[in-house]
Design a protein around this motif. Sequence first.
Motif, mmCIF file in Angstrom:
data_model
loop_
_atom_site.group_PDB
_atom_site.id
_atom_site.type_symbol
_atom_site.label_atom_id
_atom_site.label_comp_id
_atom_site.label_asym_id
_atom_site.label_seq_id
_atom_site.Cartn_x
_atom_site.Cartn_y
_atom_site.Cartn_z
ATOM 1 N N GLN A 98 -26.997 -13.306 -6.101
ATOM 2 C CA GLN A 98 -28.378 -13.106 -6.537
ATOM 3 C C GLN A 98 -28.571 -13.400 -8.028
ATOM 4 O O GLN A 98 -29.596 -13.058 -8.606
ATOM 5 N N ARG A 99 -27.535 -13.987 -8.646
ATOM 6 C CA ARG A 99 -27.577 -14.352 -10.066
ATOM 7 C C ARG A 99 -27.818 -13.141 -10.960
ATOM 8 O O ARG A 99 -28.518 -13.214 -11.967
ATOM 9 N N ARG A 100 -27.220 -12.026 -10.568
ATOM 10 C CA ARG A 100 -27.316 -10.808 -11.366
ATOM 11 C C ARG A 100 -25.980 -10.435 -12.002
ATOM 12 O O ARG A 100 -25.888 -9.456 -12.727
ATOM 13 N N SER A 101 -24.944 -11.220 -11.712
ATOM 14 C CA SER A 101 -23.614 -10.893 -12.212
ATOM 15 C C SER A 101 -23.513 -11.161 -13.707
ATOM 16 O O SER A 101 -24.028 -12.162 -14.212
ATOM 17 N N VAL A 102 -22.846 -10.274 -14.427
ATOM 18 C CA VAL A 102 -22.615 -10.436 -15.868
ATOM 19 C C VAL A 102 -21.171 -10.885 -16.055
ATOM 20 O O VAL A 102 -20.239 -10.254 -15.563
ATOM 21 N N GLY A 103 -20.975 -11.986 -16.757
ATOM 22 C CA GLY A 103 -19.639 -12.514 -16.965
ATOM 23 C C GLY A 103 -18.888 -11.831 -18.094
ATOM 24 O O GLY A 103 -19.472 -11.114 -18.922
ATOM 25 N N VAL A 104 -17.594 -12.070 -18.142
ATOM 26 C CA VAL A 104 -16.776 -11.587 -19.260
ATOM 27 C C VAL A 104 -17.108 -12.442 -20.482
ATOM 28 O O VAL A 104 -17.158 -13.673 -20.404
ATOM 29 N N ARG A 105 -17.336 -11.788 -21.619
ATOM 30 C CA ARG A 105 -17.669 -12.496 -22.859
ATOM 31 C C ARG A 105 -16.437 -12.548 -23.755
ATOM 32 O O ARG A 105 -15.734 -11.554 -23.924
ATOM 33 N N ALA A 106 -16.206 -13.731 -24.330
ATOM 34 C CA ALA A 106 -15.090 -13.915 -25.263
ATOM 35 C C ALA A 106 -15.646 -14.304 -26.630
ATOM 36 O O ALA A 106 -16.500 -15.199 -26.742
ATOM 37 N N ARG A 107 -15.168 -13.632 -27.671
ATOM 38 C CA ARG A 107 -15.573 -13.918 -29.046
ATOM 39 C C ARG A 107 -14.324 -14.057 -29.909
ATOM 40 O O ARG A 107 -13.365 -13.301 -29.745
ATOM 41 N N PHE A 108 -14.371 -14.995 -30.834
ATOM 42 C CA PHE A 108 -13.304 -15.089 -31.825
ATOM 43 C C PHE A 108 -13.902 -14.768 -33.182
ATOM 44 O O PHE A 108 -14.855 -15.422 -33.634
ATOM 45 N N VAL A 109 -13.364 -13.737 -33.828
ATOM 46 C CA VAL A 109 -13.851 -13.305 -35.151
ATOM 47 C C VAL A 109 -12.811 -13.743 -36.177
ATOM 48 O O VAL A 109 -11.718 -13.157 -36.258
ATOM 49 N N PRO A 110 -13.098 -14.768 -36.975
ATOM 50 C CA PRO A 110 -12.090 -15.285 -37.900
ATOM 51 C C PRO A 110 -11.875 -14.357 -39.088
ATOM 52 O O PRO A 110 -12.766 -13.604 -39.491
ATOM 53 N N GLU A 120 -13.146 -1.687 -20.420
ATOM 54 C CA GLU A 120 -12.910 -1.388 -21.828
ATOM 55 C C GLU A 120 -12.693 -2.697 -22.597
ATOM 56 O O GLU A 120 -11.995 -3.599 -22.117
ATOM 57 N N ASP A 121 -13.317 -2.808 -23.763
ATOM 58 C CA ASP A 121 -13.155 -4.017 -24.573
ATOM 59 C C ASP A 121 -11.685 -4.234 -24.918
ATOM 60 O O ASP A 121 -10.935 -3.285 -25.149
ATOM 61 N N LEU A 122 -11.309 -5.501 -24.954
ATOM 62 C CA LEU A 122 -9.951 -5.871 -25.359
ATOM 63 C C LEU A 122 -10.020 -6.584 -26.696
ATOM 64 O O LEU A 122 -10.796 -7.526 -26.871
ATOM 65 N N ARG A 130 -2.625 -14.496 -40.618
ATOM 66 C CA ARG A 130 -3.595 -14.026 -39.620
ATOM 67 C C ARG A 130 -4.752 -15.002 -39.499
ATOM 68 O O ARG A 130 -5.313 -15.445 -40.502
ATOM 69 N N LEU A 131 -5.115 -15.318 -38.239
ATOM 70 C CA LEU A 131 -6.257 -16.202 -37.995
ATOM 71 C C LEU A 131 -7.537 -15.407 -37.729
ATOM 72 O O LEU A 131 -8.629 -15.840 -38.081
ATOM 73 N N GLY A 132 -7.388 -14.274 -37.072
ATOM 74 C CA GLY A 132 -8.574 -13.476 -36.753
ATOM 75 C C GLY A 132 -8.318 -12.595 -35.545
ATOM 76 O O GLY A 132 -7.167 -12.297 -35.209
ATOM 77 N N ALA A 133 -9.397 -12.193 -34.889
ATOM 78 C CA ALA A 133 -9.292 -11.290 -33.739
ATOM 79 C C ALA A 133 -10.051 -11.874 -32.555
ATOM 80 O O ALA A 133 -11.171 -12.370 -32.699
ATOM 81 N N LEU A 134 -9.441 -11.800 -31.400
ATOM 82 C CA LEU A 134 -10.097 -12.169 -30.146
ATOM 83 C C LEU A 134 -10.674 -10.908 -29.519
ATOM 84 O O LEU A 134 -9.993 -9.887 -29.427
ATOM 85 N N ARG A 135 -11.920 -10.978 -29.052
ATOM 86 C CA ARG A 135 -12.557 -9.856 -28.361
ATOM 87 C C ARG A 135 -13.000 -10.307 -26.981
ATOM 88 O O ARG A 135 -13.696 -11.327 -26.848
ATOM 89 N N LEU A 136 -12.593 -9.559 -25.973
ATOM 90 C CA LEU A 136 -13.096 -9.749 -24.608
ATOM 91 C C LEU A 136 -13.938 -8.533 -24.261
ATOM 92 O O LEU A 136 -13.506 -7.392 -24.447
#
Length: 265
Positions: free
Chosen positions: A194-206, A256-258, A244-250
């Motif tokens: 039904q196109r209501r699913s929320v995907g996993v978000r990935a962010r890279f914080v340098p 729970e956020d990774l 150090r390059l940065g932090a990955l956030r899922l």
Amino acid sequence: SVGAFVLRASEQGKAWEQDKALYERLGTRIEQRTGRRVRSAHDLLGKALNPGSPLDWAAVHLGVPSFRAPLWWVPRQEGYDVEREVADETDWLLWNDRELEGEGFVPWRPFDHPTLGKVEIGGWKPFTRFEPPEEKLSDLASDAVKVAFALTAARPVLGAEVDVRDRGAGLYELSVVALNRGGGPTGTRASERQRRSVGVRARFVPSAAVEVVAGPRVADLGRIESGKASSAVRWLVKREGKGRLGALRLEHPKAEDLVREVTTP
């Protein structure tokens, strides 16, 4: 709530059975922990549809496996030798006589109503069949909690595989794959359909010393089944020297956020 079974989503019929394997796995867990049987709400309704069902709404709009756990139902009574799967109306009457000394039911009797004329009044007193006896509340509350604990098996748990490669000239390529190490998907198939699913978000914080040359600000990695992995997302970053390059956030609303620190190889 009252009822003989724990009910699961599917009140709108067979078209809503995409998550059947998930419900069967969780249903078995609930039955083992509580002794309560689990039924498809659609089956209990005798194949009739139930538009507006709160169970199906939660499964589709919230993307969660949805169950309704009844607090109680009278047990089948001794001395009533009719074959039946669960307690029926006769069991209720026998229970009323034995446990409540008949106080929960008013015998039917004729009554002369001022506007309706001759009618009959009587039946179950309000709340008799909806409010369990006080002495049973503790055990019933414990059973309800067991259902909730059984459902924790469906919680997604995020993991990540991070690969960093030195591309020369101070450039580093980050490749990230999100994992679901939990016992359930990040969203039901019904919600995805039904196109209501929320995907996993990935962010890279340098880090302060790092420049992001290419890559998304936020990557949508989609719905991830239990024990499965997403497609890869990549960033190209620049840094002078090692470190150090940065932090990955899922991130996902149901997990729970990774956060994973990323360094040069």
